[in-house]
Design a protein around this motif. Sequence first.
Motif, PDB file in Angstrom:
ATOM      1  N   ARG A  86       0.816  -1.223   0.000  1.00 52.76           N
ATOM      2  CA  ARG A  86       0.000   0.000   0.000  1.00 52.76           C
ATOM      3  C   ARG A  86       0.846   1.267   0.000  1.00 52.76           C
ATOM      4  N   ALA A  87       2.105   1.177   0.421  1.00 54.52           N
ATOM      5  CA  ALA A  87       2.991   2.348   0.417  1.00 54.52           C
ATOM      6  C   ALA A  87       3.356   2.770  -1.004  1.00 54.52           C
ATOM      7  N   TYR A  88       3.052   1.929  -1.997  1.00 51.06           N
ATOM      8  CA  TYR A  88       3.405   2.198  -3.397  1.00 51.06           C
ATOM      9  C   TYR A  88       2.163   2.582  -4.204  1.00 51.06           C
ATOM     10  N   ASN A  89       1.281   3.378  -3.607  1.00 53.54           N
ATOM     11  CA  ASN A  89       0.023   3.755  -4.257  1.00 53.54           C
ATOM     12  C   ASN A  89       0.099   5.080  -5.009  1.00 53.54           C
ATOM     13  N   GLY A  90       1.285   5.691  -5.066  1.00 52.38           N
ATOM     14  CA  GLY A  90       1.443   6.939  -5.790  1.00 52.38           C
ATOM     15  C   GLY A  90       1.406   8.165  -4.904  1.00 52.38           C
ATOM     16  N   SER A  91       1.127   7.999  -3.619  1.00 54.14           N
ATOM     17  CA  SER A  91       1.079   9.159  -2.727  1.00 54.14           C
ATOM     18  C   SER A  91       2.479   9.732  -2.492  1.00 54.14           C
ATOM     19  N   ASP A  92       3.508   8.910  -2.620  1.00 57.79           N
ATOM     20  CA  ASP A  92       4.891   9.380  -2.502  1.00 57.79           C
ATOM     21  C   ASP A  92       5.506   9.373  -3.908  1.00 57.79           C
ATOM     22  N   PRO A  93       5.749  10.557  -4.497  1.00 49.40           N
ATOM     23  CA  PRO A  93       6.252  10.602  -5.872  1.00 49.40           C
ATOM     24  C   PRO A  93       7.663  10.020  -6.033  1.00 49.40           C
ATOM     25  N   ASN A  94       8.358   9.783  -4.925  1.00 47.66           N
ATOM     26  CA  ASN A  94       9.706   9.208  -5.000  1.00 47.66           C
ATOM     27  C   ASN A  94       9.697   7.687  -5.019  1.00 47.66           C
ATOM     28  N   LYS A  95       8.526   7.086  -4.826  1.00 51.06           N
ATOM     29  CA  LYS A  95       8.419   5.624  -4.843  1.00 51.06           C
ATOM     30  C   LYS A  95       7.758   5.197  -6.146  1.00 51.06           C
ATOM     31  N   PRO A  96       8.102   3.994  -6.621  1.00 57.64           N
ATOM     32  CA  PRO A  96       7.431   3.502  -7.825  1.00 57.64           C
ATOM     33  C   PRO A  96       5.954   3.230  -7.545  1.00 57.64           C
ATOM     34  N   ASP A 107       5.364  -3.176 -11.599  1.00 61.69           N
ATOM     35  CA  ASP A 107       5.673  -1.746 -11.550  1.00 61.69           C
ATOM     36  C   ASP A 107       4.907  -1.071 -12.689  1.00 61.69           C
ATOM     37  N   VAL A 108       3.884  -0.283 -12.347  1.00 62.32           N
ATOM     38  CA  VAL A 108       3.043   0.386 -13.341  1.00 62.32           C
ATOM     39  C   VAL A 108       3.374   1.881 -13.409  1.00 62.32           C
ATOM     40  N   SER A 109       4.570   2.250 -12.956  1.00 56.58           N
ATOM     41  CA  SER A 109       4.976   3.663 -12.937  1.00 56.58           C
ATOM     42  C   SER A 109       4.930   4.285 -14.323  1.00 56.58           C
ATOM     43  N   GLY A 110       5.168   3.515 -15.361  1.00 55.94           N
ATOM     44  CA  GLY A 110       5.131   4.024 -16.720  1.00 55.94           C
ATOM     45  C   GLY A 110       3.749   4.478 -17.154  1.00 55.94           C
ATOM     46  N   SER A 111       2.730   4.086 -16.419  1.00 62.27           N
ATOM     47  CA  SER A 111       1.351   4.477 -16.735  1.00 62.27           C
ATOM     48  C   SER A 111       0.765   5.300 -15.589  1.00 62.27           C
ATOM     49  N   ARG A 112       1.577   6.209 -15.065  1.00 64.70           N
ATOM     50  CA  ARG A 112       1.170   7.038 -13.928  1.00 64.70           C
ATOM     51  C   ARG A 112      -0.114   7.817 -14.216  1.00 64.70           C
ATOM     52  N   MET A 113      -0.324   8.211 -15.471  1.00 59.01           N
ATOM     53  CA  MET A 113      -1.541   8.977 -15.779  1.00 59.01           C
ATOM     54  C   MET A 113      -2.801   8.135 -15.596  1.00 59.01           C
ATOM     55  N   PHE A 114      -2.662   6.800 -15.626  1.00 64.09           N
ATOM     56  CA  PHE A 114      -3.801   5.924 -15.396  1.00 64.09           C
ATOM     57  C   PHE A 114      -3.896   5.462 -13.947  1.00 64.09           C
ATOM     58  N   TYR A 115      -2.756   5.038 -13.367  1.00 60.78           N
ATOM     59  CA  TYR A 115      -2.752   4.435 -12.038  1.00 60.78           C
ATOM     60  C   TYR A 115      -2.325   5.391 -10.932  1.00 60.78           C
ATOM     61  N   GLY A 116      -1.792   6.552 -11.287  1.00 63.64           N
ATOM     62  CA  GLY A 116      -1.346   7.513 -10.291  1.00 63.64           C
ATOM     63  C   GLY A 116      -2.506   8.302  -9.703  1.00 63.64           C
ATOM     64  N   PRO A 117      -2.205   9.117  -8.694  1.00 64.64           N
ATOM     65  CA  PRO A 117      -3.256   9.919  -8.062  1.00 64.64           C
ATOM     66  C   PRO A 117      -4.029  10.746  -9.098  1.00 64.64           C
TER      67      PRO A 117
END
Length: 194
Positions: A86-96, A107-117
Amino acid sequence: MGLYATAMETIEAYTGLSPAAFFTISAAMVVVYKIVCSMFVDPEELDKKPIDARSSIATNQPAPQPQPPTIQEPVQLGDVTEEELRAYNGSDPNKPLLMAIKGKIYDVSGSRMFYGPGGPYALFAGREASRALALMSFDPRDLNGNLEGLSEHELEVLQDWEYKFMEKYVKVGQLEGTDQAVNGGKVEESEKHD
């Protein structure tokens, strides 16, 4: 005035629209184009300040060149608990940005516009989303790895999601204790070698 009248007659002849309707539709198309194009701008580009070419000319210094976004290598987590995920939910921009399907963490960081906040699938980030994906559900109660009671069709939908994630994202870990829970007590042959 002859050119103007000819242009208006041509518009009406070729489009079947009055000139007013033609120009209204054209303007609306330009607005829609601009809106759609703005949806596909790299979020990092929005944060950059525009380069003022006049100031670089006046100071006789070369204009700064835009730098490509830095791509971080996925961090291998190994086995983690759902609480740690749960710590990797996008609330911390320094974490994947991570998400689990059938106990496998991607790791879905490449699709931040979909899975990010603020993204349409932000609910799934930092969570085990197998049941929600199988049911095509956005209900927070379905954010778990419990596959009990799912139909064959729903399990096929989940399998399709898993294949898409395997193709698009890097597997970076495994949820602790999910082999038995996800597969109904059976460890599949493919998972023994992961």
